[in-house]
Design an enzyme around this catalytic site. Structure first.
Site, PDB file in Angstrom:
ATOM      1  N   HIS A   1      58.953  26.479 -12.601  1.00 50.55           N
ATOM      2  CA  HIS A   1      59.901  26.468 -13.724  1.00 50.55           C
ATOM      3  C   HIS A   1      60.551  25.091 -13.902  1.00 50.55           C
ATOM      4  O   HIS A   1      61.758  24.988 -14.115  1.00 50.55           O
ATOM      5  CB  HIS A   1      60.954  27.553 -13.489  1.00 50.55           C
TER       6      HIS A   1
ATOM      7  N   GLU B   1      55.429  26.953 -18.435  1.00 56.00           N
ATOM      8  CA  GLU B   1      55.341  27.929 -17.344  1.00 56.00           C
ATOM      9  C   GLU B   1      53.970  28.594 -17.366  1.00 56.00           C
ATOM     10  O   GLU B   1      53.767  29.623 -18.000  1.00 56.00           O
ATOM     11  CB  GLU B   1      56.443  28.968 -17.493  1.00 56.00           C
TER      12      GLU B   1
ATOM     13  N   HIS C   1      62.111  37.228 -13.773  1.00 60.05           N
ATOM     14  CA  HIS C   1      61.822  36.218 -12.747  1.00 60.05           C
ATOM     15  C   HIS C   1      61.974  36.718 -11.305  1.00 60.05           C
ATOM     16  O   HIS C   1      62.589  36.041 -10.460  1.00 60.05           O
ATOM     17  CB  HIS C   1      62.696  34.988 -12.969  1.00 60.05           C
TER      18      HIS C   1
HETATM   19  C1  BGC Z   1      62.414  32.592 -19.847  1.00 58.07           C
HETATM   20  C2  BGC Z   1      63.679  32.645 -20.642  1.00 58.07           C
HETATM   21  C3  BGC Z   1      64.836  32.711 -19.689  1.00 58.07           C
HETATM   22  C4  BGC Z   1      64.800  31.507 -18.793  1.00 58.07           C
HETATM   23  C5  BGC Z   1      65.871  31.556 -17.740  1.00 58.07           C
HETATM   24  C6  BGC Z   1      62.463  31.357 -19.025  1.00 58.07           C
HETATM   25  O1  BGC Z   1      61.318  31.289 -18.255  1.00 58.07           O
HETATM   26  O2  BGC Z   1      61.255  32.625 -20.648  1.00 58.07           O
HETATM   27  O3  BGC Z   1      63.673  33.739 -21.516  1.00 58.07           O
HETATM   28  O4  BGC Z   1      66.057  32.780 -20.355  1.00 58.07           O
HETATM   29  O5  BGC Z   1      63.567  31.400 -18.156  1.00 58.07           O
HETATM   30  O6  BGC Z   1      66.041  30.329 -17.188  1.00 58.07           O
END
Ligand code: BGC
Length: 329
Positions: free
Chosen positions: A163, A294, A94
């Protein structure tokens, strides 16, 4: 119309009210009428801007420069290899340690929309190129539209998502009673570290088949190695259609969300790693208390595909959108 209240910038029309904050362009509240005309807040979130500055779990925020994982925090463009922070097992997740989710955006209001902007300097979190980035939030009748625009002064990598954790009951309770439809006949595998490894499988005959409306709880505990590795759903679904790709429905409130996007993929994440964070009004947000849709380009694509759609060429415009529309039935 757009209203301001304290730190909040609020979009409001007769169907929706969306509370946002400049840190991470956070969607803090998304207020929708249920089948009895009672107002429900269908996203998880925190109460204050300070909580978003130090947040965990990317709740409601924009994610960049690159959503999901980059293998070993490394990518190569035009023969040059760049290193970005390793913050999730052996990989980068991320956008690094302080990616876009943690940045305080500038904003302006134009044409009934909020235009959040941020200039990410060359080598921020290791990513190359100066990137001028905009997230534009607007309401189109019963839909919240999110438009992502960017331009870079070098060939670089970009893959932006939002998210938000949705829970259409209006409370952070178990979300697996929701009925999900995903128009995707293929999904991508992840490895033990959650990294997309390039293996693509047909959903046919697997618990990943949501091509017709299916209750998440009927699939999520099935005996399937990918579900075990992901601790639930945490996988990219590859769309068959170019609009109305995902629907989520809760029978108790009658609220249905319809997702349309210009992106080819959504990582569907059932909050498998969410552990007891204190959210709005001191409500605990726990494992499986929300579901993220997402929308994005394929995760880790920069390391899997020479002609990756996640390469943003110098001077070319990145321009993608996702809209979340709500109705009751
Ligand atoms: C991911 C997860 C991750 C999470 C963290 C998601 O977008 O796919 O693997 O643990 O975000 O908040």
């Amino acid at each position: 119309m757009v209203l301001t209240q304290g730190d909040f910038l609020i979009l409001k029309n007769e169907f929706l009210e969306v509370w946002t904050l400049p840190t991470g362009c956070a969607i803090v509240k998304l207020l929708v009428k249920d089948k009895n005309s009672d107002i429900r807040d269908v996203v998880l979130g925190y109460d204050t801007e300070e909580e978003y500055e130090n947040q965990d779990a990317y709740i409601g925020v924009v994610v960049g420069r690159v959503a999901n994982r980059i293998e070993k925090g490394r990518y190569t463009i035009n023969g040059k290899t760049y290193h970005v922070p390793i913050n999730n097992g052996p990989n980068s997740l991320h956008g690094g340690i302080r990616g876009f989710s943690f940045r305080k955006f500038d904003w302006s209001i134009a044409n009934e929309a909020i235009d959040y902007s941020y200039v990410s300097p060359d080598k921020e979190e290791g990513f190359n190129g100066n990137v001028e980035f905009h997230v534009i939030y607007s309401l189109e009748e019963n839909a919240l539209k999110m438009q992502y625009k960017a331009i870079s002064d070098e060939d670089t990598v970009l893959n932006i998502t939002n998210h938000s954790y949705f829970n259409l009951t209006g409370a952070p309770c178990d979300v697996t009673d929701h009925i999900l439809t995903v128009h995707a006949s293929k999904f991508a595998h992840v490895d033990e570290d959650g990294l997309v490894d390039g293996v693509i499988e047909d959903v046919e005959g697997t618990p990943f088949d949501f091509r017709t409306p299916t209750r998440v709880s009927e699939q999520i505990e099935k005996d399937n190695r990918q579900l075990v590795i992901g601790k639930g759903f945490d996988h990219p679904f590859i769309f068959d259609t170019d609009s109305d790709q995902v629907q989520l429905y809760d029978e108790t409130t009658g609220i249905e969300m319809n997702v349309s996007t210009s992106y080819p993929v959504a990582t569907i994440y059932t909050a498998n790693y969410l552990v007891n964070l204190l959210g709005k009004d001191k409500h605990a947000m726990t494992r499986r208390s929300g579901i993220c849709v997402e929308t994005q380009f394929m995760s880790n694509d920069i390391n899997l595909n020479e002609n990756s759609q996640t390469i943003l060429r110098k001077g070319e415009e990145y321009n993608e959108y996702t809209s979340f529309a709500f109705r009751v039935r």
